[in-house]
Design a protein around this motif. Structure first.
Motif, mmCIF file in Angstrom:
data_model
loop_
_atom_site.group_PDB
_atom_site.id
_atom_site.type_symbol
_atom_site.label_atom_id
_atom_site.label_comp_id
_atom_site.label_asym_id
_atom_site.label_seq_id
_atom_site.Cartn_x
_atom_site.Cartn_y
_atom_site.Cartn_z
ATOM 1 N N THR A 129 0.676 -1.207 0.197
ATOM 2 C CA THR A 129 -0.243 -0.042 0.028
ATOM 3 C C THR A 129 0.800 1.699 -0.294
ATOM 4 O OG1 THR A 129 0.017 0.610 2.575
ATOM 5 C CG2 THR A 129 -1.755 -1.265 1.264
ATOM 6 N N ALA B 174 -9.370 -2.376 -3.266
ATOM 7 C CA ALA B 174 -8.598 -1.535 -3.635
ATOM 8 C C ALA B 174 -9.424 -0.159 -4.299
ATOM 9 C CB ALA B 174 -7.344 -1.653 -3.978
ATOM 10 N N CYS C 37 -1.955 1.278 -3.862
ATOM 11 C CA CYS C 37 -2.121 -0.222 -3.866
ATOM 12 C C CYS C 37 -0.944 -0.308 -5.058
ATOM 13 C CB CYS C 37 -3.570 -0.936 -4.217
ATOM 14 S SG CYS C 37 -3.673 -2.583 -3.707
#
Ligand code: ADP
Ligand code: MG
Length: 324
Positions: A158, A283, A290
């Motif tokens: 992330t 996401a 990401c």
């Protein structure tokens, strides 16, 4: 403990602690009494921060309060747990109202945002040090662990790791950066964000996860060891933030900064190929990047390759982990 120290606990901690229905009895007795919701497991983690070692003793107290809690919430995030309660062991050299006010602003500011209740602790006099223990809930058998990565799983991270490490180098005057970039890097060091939403979204999707506290390469290596696998990272897929690129220009040096910088508190995780679509669906709503950065392999060890297939060497020390 002296009377003034009891007053200190009341004023700074008991008065500000949030109420939650699952706190049967909070600060003020010999123990807190807490009700774990039925059908959930308790996830527990503690971090100790020592003044002069984990933060400069004269560092901004609000930043210390924020970070002491954030690094613990990050451990819950890495397991996919939902935070609930926290205890605080605090050793301070003196009752300094300005310092305690600042500390509480940082600590409770973050605790309130995540509905975390302070339920107890201990306060003593001595060299500045903190122990923060968080408690969260997970569904039995569903927590994200380090030991589930399998060959063929894709590796993700992330956000933009490497920035906090550069922020530390700036503070130590080992590096210079344009002012706007320097402000971003320092903020990343002093106000880390625990990726709680991301961790919970990864339940049922990720095969393994860890939070990045010691550097992406070193923390990914914990997944590799626990899962008895290896990994191949692609240097050109590592996420390079604008602040990082403005501070470090050489592509190899950028990759090294991203892989070895500590204190980012991003999540590094692995996803089996059949769950990649589920990941991109989840996401999409995240407020951070990401990035897919590599793949899990059968062969043990961690390597990082450039676009032309050559191996990136990370230098001394930690790099032994890489070249196995
Ligand atoms: P005991 O001597 O029974 O261990 P203390 O006198 O240390 O209890 O603390 C009194 C109460 O204040 C306890 O409920 C304890 O959990 C709470 N407490 C003490 N220090 C802190 C702190 N820094 N943060 C939150 N609660 C605290
Ligand atoms: Mg007691």
């Amino acid at each position: 403990m002296s009377e003034s120290e009891f007053a200190l606990i009341d004023r700074y901690f008991a008065a500000r602690a949030r109420k939650r229905a699952d706190v049967v009895l909070g600060i003020g007795d010999d123990c807190a009494l807490l009700a774990v919701p039925s059908g959930r497991q308790l996830a527990v983690s503690i971090d100790v921060l020592v003044g002069g070692r984990h933060f400069l003793a004269d560092a901004d107290p609000e930043g210390i309060g924020h970070k002491a809690l954030a690094v613990n919430l990050s451990d819950l995030a890495a397991m996919g747990a939902e935070p609930a309660w926290v205890t605080l062991g605090l050793t301070v050299p003196a009752v300094d109202a300005d310092w305690l006010d600042g500390f509480c602003r940082g600590f409770f500011g973050l605790a309130d945002r995540h509905n975390v209740a302070l339920v107890g602790g201990d306060t003593t006099r001595g060299a500045l040090a903190l122990a923060v223990q968080v408690h969260g809930f997970v569904e039995p058998g569903r927590a994200l662990r380090r030991d589930g990565a399998r060959p063929g799983d894709r590796i993700f991270v992330t956000g933009t790791p490497g920035e906090a490490g550069l922020g530390l180098e700036l503070l130590q005057h080992r590096l210079t950066a344009p002012p706007a970039a320097a402000a971003v890097l320092r903020r990343r060091l002093e106000r880390p964000t625990a990726r709680l939403t991301q961790g919970r979204d990864l339940i049922g999707v990720a095969s393994a996860a860890i939070d990045v506290s010691d550097g992406l390469a070193q923390d990914l290596d914990h997944i590799l060891q626990r899962s008895a696998v290896g990994a191949r990272l692609e240097a050109n897929r590592l996420p390079r933030s604008a602040a990082l690129a403005a501070t470090v220009t050489d592509a190899d040096a950028q990759a090294v900064a991203i892989l070895t910088g500590g204190d980012d508190y991003e999540l590094c995780f692995t996803v089996p190929p059949q769950r990649l679509e589920a990941l991109s669906a989840r996401a999409r709503s995240w407020d951070c990047a990401c990035s897919e950065i590599g793949v899990i392999e059968t062969e043990p060890g961690l390597c990082c390759v450039r676009a032309d297939g050559s191996r990136l060497m990370l230098g001394h020390g930690g790099y032994d982990h890489f070249s196995a």
